[in-house]
Design a protein around this motif. Structure first.
Motif, PDB file in Angstrom:
ATOM      1  N   ARG A 170      -9.484   7.711   6.943  1.00 28.04           N
ATOM      2  CA  ARG A 170      -9.629   6.502   6.147  1.00 28.04           C
ATOM      3  C   ARG A 170      -9.628   6.830   4.659  1.00 28.04           C
ATOM      4  N   ASN A 171      -9.125   5.879   3.882  1.00 24.46           N
ATOM      5  CA  ASN A 171      -9.096   6.080   2.429  1.00 24.46           C
ATOM      6  C   ASN A 171     -10.492   6.352   1.880  1.00 24.46           C
ATOM      7  N   TRP A 219     -10.943  10.662  -4.268  1.00 22.74           N
ATOM      8  CA  TRP A 219     -10.349   9.505  -4.957  1.00 22.74           C
ATOM      9  C   TRP A 219      -8.868   9.696  -5.241  1.00 22.74           C
ATOM     10  N   GLY A 228      -6.694   1.951  -2.318  1.00 23.39           N
ATOM     11  CA  GLY A 228      -6.736   1.743  -0.880  1.00 23.39           C
ATOM     12  C   GLY A 228      -5.728   0.694  -0.455  1.00 23.39           C
ATOM     13  N   ARG A 260      -6.604  11.179  -3.716  1.00 24.45           N
ATOM     14  CA  ARG A 260      -5.714  11.275  -2.555  1.00 24.45           C
ATOM     15  C   ARG A 260      -5.644   9.948  -1.781  1.00 24.45           C
ATOM     16  N   ARG A 261      -6.336   8.953  -2.279  1.00 26.60           N
ATOM     17  CA  ARG A 261      -6.291   7.648  -1.619  1.00 26.60           C
ATOM     18  C   ARG A 261      -4.996   6.913  -1.979  1.00 26.60           C
ATOM     19  N   ASP A 262      -4.625   5.958  -1.129  1.00 26.29           N
ATOM     20  CA  ASP A 262      -3.415   5.170  -1.359  1.00 26.29           C
ATOM     21  C   ASP A 262      -3.564   4.286  -2.599  1.00 26.29           C
ATOM     22  N   HIS A 263      -2.420   3.948  -3.210  1.00 23.16           N
ATOM     23  CA  HIS A 263      -2.404   2.943  -4.268  1.00 23.16           C
ATOM     24  C   HIS A 263      -2.374   1.556  -3.624  1.00 23.16           C
ATOM     25  N   HIS A 278      -5.116   4.490  -6.443  1.00 14.31           N
ATOM     26  CA  HIS A 278      -6.007   5.021  -5.407  1.00 14.31           C
ATOM     27  C   HIS A 278      -7.042   3.981  -4.975  1.00 14.31           C
ATOM     28  N   THR A 304       0.871  -1.173   0.000  1.00 16.04           N
ATOM     29  CA  THR A 304       0.000   0.000   0.000  1.00 16.04           C
ATOM     30  C   THR A 304       0.903   1.216   0.000  1.00 16.04           C
ATOM     31  N   GLN A 347       1.530   5.350  -0.182  1.00 19.62           N
ATOM     32  CA  GLN A 347       0.890   6.637   0.074  1.00 19.62           C
ATOM     33  C   GLN A 347       1.155   7.615  -1.062  1.00 19.62           C
ATOM     34  N   LEU A 394     -11.527   9.952   1.852  1.00 18.24           N
ATOM     35  CA  LEU A 394     -10.694  10.905   1.114  1.00 18.24           C
ATOM     36  C   LEU A 394     -11.177  11.027  -0.329  1.00 18.24           C
TER      37      LEU A 394
END
Length: 654
Positions: free
Chosen positions: A560-561, A566, A595, A568-571, A593, A543, A545, A564
């Motif tokens: 939480r993803n 879309w 999560g 700015r969410r984690d890969h 993105h 995951t 950032q 947020l």
């Protein structure tokens, strides 16, 4: 005064000499002209006859048939389809407007193209044909042909153009062709006269572009007789050109089709590599696009839609980008195998050495956090990968150093532009001290090493590189990705590779830890395991950032993803190989993105791996019993999206 007899005789002698001299000169000139005429009419007759013929005979080029592209099973990925068009000459039509009106009552004419044709008919010579309608149907062709007597000057023509039967599935692999533009001519050093033929098509992207010379073929010629005005009177003869070479890819079109269906709705990439020879069986990027619209001429509205640039919108998913090779992402925890192998090979750790994780580690005045706020406790190598503990890697990275980590990354295929016939392949970034000094003009810091140890900071990798890394860990060899199996029937070199020279015991320890990630009930990918013993999978979640989490946010609680925007969410990432005890395939999945890697990327990778291993839809018994009901529904849904793709003839037979 009368001349005397003597003077008269002298004058007569002078006139006689002058007459003789003048006559001799005239005879000489006539003789030279006669000799020249004789030479031209007899000795040089063939030469002047040829020059005369060249004044009335034009030699034209005949475009060759473009080579066909197949998948590994002989399924056609790109071929040449016959198409029909309607052309008109002004001198034949007479009343152009009346004839066009009659034509418009028979078939549908695009108003914009019709207006353009009217303008061309006005400015071009009366005998020059102008295209009025392109790519008409067989039914429309029949209507025009039947009504030919009422349509003077109108002629139906047929030709060939590129067609992609698999549509969007292979858009990011095969690419597409388009007419030669002034920009194309300005940037390529190619003197082939074919490029000057109006509307001649060349490869614009991907395999079509990178193997253009092989696929194009050689031009044929035709001789036509023209009159003094340049009007074509008749065709005298023609010599057909040499077709382009057929190309067979390593791609499995059925697997590729499944991958696109499984990734539907995501901005993602997935790759399947055969670790025994480097063959790429599937290389998918979503969303995609239909390459046929580029061949036919893309509309402005569709072009704008494909180039959506609203980065704050969930629609910003770049359908034109081949994310599998052009996208680069922080690899996150999938990079931890690199850090572990660097430390093991350097001897700074043993597999059983432990590091205590209390949820963070302080490096000078900077605190680096583990994903598990409360910490994992004492971690050895196996546990650190199984639980994906960050602190373990923060610690060992400071001992091994960034230069040795970077060297290991490059040995495993990271930071390298792999040689494939695809457009704009990215090399990513495998940073070290020299890189930062050259790229940023700054010295490397220990905090940079800590960030890099878990695949963050300056590290950037493509899904292709992650798949190659996984294949090399699985085999211990320098597996090289191969996309082209043969060109013109000639087999291309295998990508099996040579030994990496790594300690087999160290590789075995890392592989065992990856096995536990997927098969130990405390592993981060346990819920996405393969249930059947013969196909057990070894993998690693990741995951990464895309934003910085501030100290204030940590104190208040990390957002939480799902809460947020879309973008700015984690890969979400996952890499794997299977079967674990005798590897056949390596898989890499990146969901932009998405999560968490364990919840989003791992299930996709497991499903794609099973599809490859079973060469089709796997039985429900291959899945954990707890998810079989959901998988059954998923398989039904995906089945509605799959094409009926059947193996074709071998390339040699075709």
């Amino acid at each position: 005064m009368k001349r005397g007899p003597r003077e008269t005789a002298d004058s007569s002698r002078r006139l006689t000499r002058r007459s003789i001299l003048l006559g001799t000169a005239q005879l000489g000139i006539v003789g030279v002209l006669g000799a020249r005429m004789s030479s031209m009419q007899v000795d040089q007759a063939d030469t002047y006859r040829m020059l005369a013929e060249e004044n009335r005979i034009n030699i034209g080029l005949i475009p060759p048939a473009r080579g066909i592209i197949y998948d590994i099973n002989g399924v056609v990925l790109a071929d040449n389809e016959q198409h029909y068009s309607i052309v008109m000459t002004r001198e034949g039509a007479g009343d152009v407007d009346e004839v066009l009106a009659r034509l418009g009552r028979l078939i549908s004419l695009d108003p914009e193209k019709l207006e353009k044709a009217r303008e061309e008919l006005k400015v071009r010579s009366a005998f020059v044909p102008v295209t009025v309608a392109e790519r008409i149907s067989w039914e429309d062709l029949a209507r025009v042909t039947v009504n030919a007597p009422a349509l003077p000057g109108v002629v139906a023509e047929h030709g060939r153009s590129r067609h992609y039967p698999q549509g969007a599935d292979l858009a990011h692999v095969v690419g597409y062709v388009g007419p030669v533009s002034d920009y194309d001519l300005s940037r390529i050093d190619d003197q082939d006269p074919l490029l000057q033929i109006p509307r001649f098509q060349i490869g614009k992207t991907m395999v079509e572009n990178q193997l253009e010379q092989e696929l194009r073929g050689s031009a044929g010629t035709k001789r036509v007789e023209v009159n003094a005005a340049g009007r074509v009177m008749r065709e005298l003869d023609r010599v057909e050109g040499i077709p382009g070479a057929d190309v067979q890819l390593t791609i499995d079109a059925r697997l590729q089709n499944y991958m696109h269906a499984r990734l539907d709705g995501e901005s993602a990439a997935a790759i399947v590599i055969d670790v025994t020879n480097g063959d790429i069986k599937g290389l998918a990027s979503t969303p995609a696009f239909d390459p046929n619209v580029f061949v036919q001429g893309i509309s402005t509205s569709l072009w704008n839609e494909l180039n959506e640039r609203d980065i704050d919108s969930q629609l910003h998913r770049r359908p034109l980008a081949a994310k599998a090779v052009q996208g680069t992402y922080p690899p996150g925890s999938t990079f931890k195998m690199v850090t572990a192998l660097a430390a093991l090979e350097d001897g700074v750790i043993q597999a059983d050495d432990t590091v205590r994780c209390v949820g963070h580690i302080d490096v000078f005045d900077v605190r680096f956090h583990c994903w598990k706020r409360a910490g994992h406790g004492n971690m050895n190598l196996n546990d650190s990968l199984k639980h994906s503990c960050d602190v373990y890697y923060y610690d060992i990275a400071q001992r091994v150093g960034i230069d040795k980590m970077a060297a290991m990354g490059r040995k495993l295929g990271l930071g390298e532009r792999h040689d494939l016939p695809l457009s704009a392949i990215r090399s990513g970034i495998m940073p070290d001290k020299a890189w930062k000094r050259a790229a940023r003009g700054e010295d490397w810091r220990i905090g940079d090493t800590v960030n890099a140890s878990i695949g963050q900071g300056y590290v950037a990798t493509s899904p292709l590189q992650l798949a190659v890394m996984t294949a090399r860990i699985a085999t211990g060899r320098s597996v090289k990705p191969r996309l082209v199996r043969s060109i013109g029937g000639v087999e291309q070199p295998s990508g099996a590779g040579e030994s990496l020279g790594l300690n087999e015991n160290n590789l075995r320890r890392v592989r065992r830890a990856m096995f536990d990630v997927s098969n130990n009930n405390r592993g981060t990918a346990y819920r996405s395991r393969i249930a059947v013993e013969e196909f057990k999978m070894a993998g690693k979640t990741g995951t990464s950032q895309v934003r910085r989490i501030t100290a204030e946010e940590r104190r208040a609680g990390v957002t939480r993803n799902a809460d947020l925007p879309w973008n700015r969410r984690d890969h979400a990432l996952f890499v794997a190989f299977a079967p674990a005890d005798n590897p056949k395939y390596a898989v890499a999945v990146v969901v932009e993105h998405g999560g968490g890697g364990s919840t989003v990327a791992a299930p996709i990778a497991r499903d794609v791996m099973l599809q490859a291993l079973y060469d089709g839809t796997p039985p429900l018994e291959a899945y954990p019993s707890a998810v079989r009901g959901r998988i059954a529904e998923q398989q039904k849904h995906i089945a509605t999206m799959l094409r009926d793709i059947r193996p074709g003839p071998t390339v040699e037979e075709a």
